[in-house]
Design a protein around this motif. Sequence first.
Motif, mmCIF file in Angstrom:
data_model
loop_
_atom_site.group_PDB
_atom_site.id
_atom_site.type_symbol
_atom_site.label_atom_id
_atom_site.label_comp_id
_atom_site.label_asym_id
_atom_site.label_seq_id
_atom_site.Cartn_x
_atom_site.Cartn_y
_atom_site.Cartn_z
ATOM 1 N N LYS A 320 0.868 -1.172 0.000
ATOM 2 C CA LYS A 320 0.000 0.000 0.000
ATOM 3 C C LYS A 320 0.900 1.215 0.000
ATOM 4 N N ALA A 332 -5.016 -8.124 2.154
ATOM 5 C CA ALA A 332 -5.994 -8.266 3.225
ATOM 6 C C ALA A 332 -7.248 -7.496 2.850
ATOM 7 N N GLY A 333 -8.354 -7.827 3.495
ATOM 8 C CA GLY A 333 -9.587 -7.085 3.244
ATOM 9 C C GLY A 333 -10.704 -7.487 4.181
ATOM 10 N N GLU A 348 -11.278 -10.584 -2.379
ATOM 11 C CA GLU A 348 -10.288 -9.532 -2.118
ATOM 12 C C GLU A 348 -9.049 -9.697 -3.005
ATOM 13 N N GLU A 352 -7.969 -6.859 -5.673
ATOM 14 C CA GLU A 352 -6.733 -6.096 -5.476
ATOM 15 C C GLU A 352 -5.630 -6.466 -6.467
ATOM 16 N N GLU A 393 -6.223 0.626 -3.997
ATOM 17 C CA GLU A 393 -5.879 0.004 -2.726
ATOM 18 C C GLU A 393 -4.421 -0.390 -2.633
HETATM 19 MG MG LIG Z 1 -6.978 -4.633 1.192
#
Ligand SMILES: [Mg+2]
Length: 440
Positions: A320, A332-333, A348, A352, A393
């Motif tokens: 990120k 992650a999500g 996710e 992403e 993201e």
């Molecule tokens: Mg995420």
Amino acid sequence: MMSVRSELLERFLDAASRGDEQTLSLMLSQSRELLDRRGEQGWSALMLTARHGHYAAARVLLSSGCDTSVTNRSGQTARDVALFWGHRHIVRLLTSAPGHELRQLLPSRDAEEPDIHFNREILDRMSDKRSDGEWLAARRASPETVFLLFHALSPLVLSGAEEDEEIKLCKLRSAAVQELLTDSRTLEVFLGVEKQQEGDGMLAWFALSTEEDPTQLLKDKDPSSFFLQGAMPGLLRLSADDAGVVAQARSVLAWHSRYRFCPTCSSDTKVEEAGYKRTCLRAGCRSLQGVHNTCYPRVDPVVIMLVLHPDGKQCMLGRKKIFPPGMFSCLAGFVEPGETLEAAVRREVQEESGVQVGPVHYLSCQAWPMPSCLMIGCHCVAVTTDIKVDQNEIEEARWFTRQQVMDALVKDKRAVFIMPPKQAIAHYLLKHWIGCNANL
Ligand SMILES: [Mg+2]
Ligand SMILES: NC(=O)c1ccc[n+]([C@@H]2O[C@H](COP(=O)([O-])OP(=O)(O)OC[C@H]3O[C@@H](n4cnc5c(N)ncnc54)[C@H](O)[C@@H]3O)[C@@H](O)[C@H]2O)c1
Ligand SMILES: [Mg+2]
Ligand SMILES: [Mg+2]
Ligand SMILES: [Zn+2]
């Protein structure tokens, strides 16, 4: 009337029964979540292709990363079904199915639960005592009882720790916090009693918090104590024992600060059950009938996953924008309503990175009090490998080899990226995949 969703599923299952691979492919490209879903009879599309011996259709499903371990109500997998109906070519296909091989890439779980930062529980929460006013008053008055102070969700800690040392919580006793305890603005959360105790007394812990600086109401403030600034990286520097207590206290306090008013009708609320409940003060509010989750502290489930390459030799990590330079970590999500953990992992990763995921395997979890996530750590295997990141993201995502992960773990000078900190479950997911021993 059938819902659009179940109608879609029935059409998908019908295509599987007829061996209509074009329709299967088309429908999957629009809605991948049909892949492993079972219809009203409890059968998945793969089972239906196995039942009727549709080889090409079964291959379409398998190449989409379908889960071969799904069972019907009699506990049969698609392979069992094919065996029963004598479709030997399908049995062979399923025995050598990519799902079968991919699954073998998933590392198995440790026999013991890992002791990850924030997870240690030194207190017995004794939730049955939360509504026992007399018992709580006695604990509050006991001179040994431990009180932790929080301000703006940060704990009061003791200074003196060098850069690489553990930060210690400032543990106050009853006598020091008398004025705070009787002040109506103080929020109090009963955390539990110490599990490991000498003697037979019960050593209780409470968290106290006020909107203004609560140290003003302290008797004999320790001049070397201060409130930790910001959650990161300070909370990661607490000892494992203290981190577990702070995870609990900080999440509950964060809930209080964000849910002051009744989420159902916006009226004022009162705190009950030693800090574990907020009850609406408006007579007749719907939240007062039956049990409402809006009255209790919340936990947000987040899936965090190490995506393994189908070659078994690489894994995908992303970064990120807010990460420190050079750091890459697991994707992650947040789990969405009405979603399984497996579906959340697949969605996710797809959102992403554009990569499709087949089998998913839960490894272990971590409390993450920023403010109240539960990180659910998984390994999963990709069935496609082209990466296309969602720039919103993730800034970048790449496949890294085992050697590259190993170099990063031991901070070798050849390392091409920086690992997430050892206190994060992302670190543990990586380390577990490499199969390192605890000394690394
Ligand atoms: Mg995420
Ligand atoms: N311990 C670890 O190793 C580790 C690693 C990565 C992330 N995390 C934590 O996991 C959390 C979630 O990861 P993510 O940010 O990639 O999630 P994500 O990919 O789902 O994207 C976050 C976005 O989802 C939306 N969202 C949906 N539900 C939400 C909810 N309940 N609360 C807040 N936002 C919600 C928001 O728009 C938010 O910007 C992060 O906030 C971070 O604290 C922990
Ligand atoms: Mg996301
Ligand atoms: Mg999300
Ligand atoms: Zn209300």
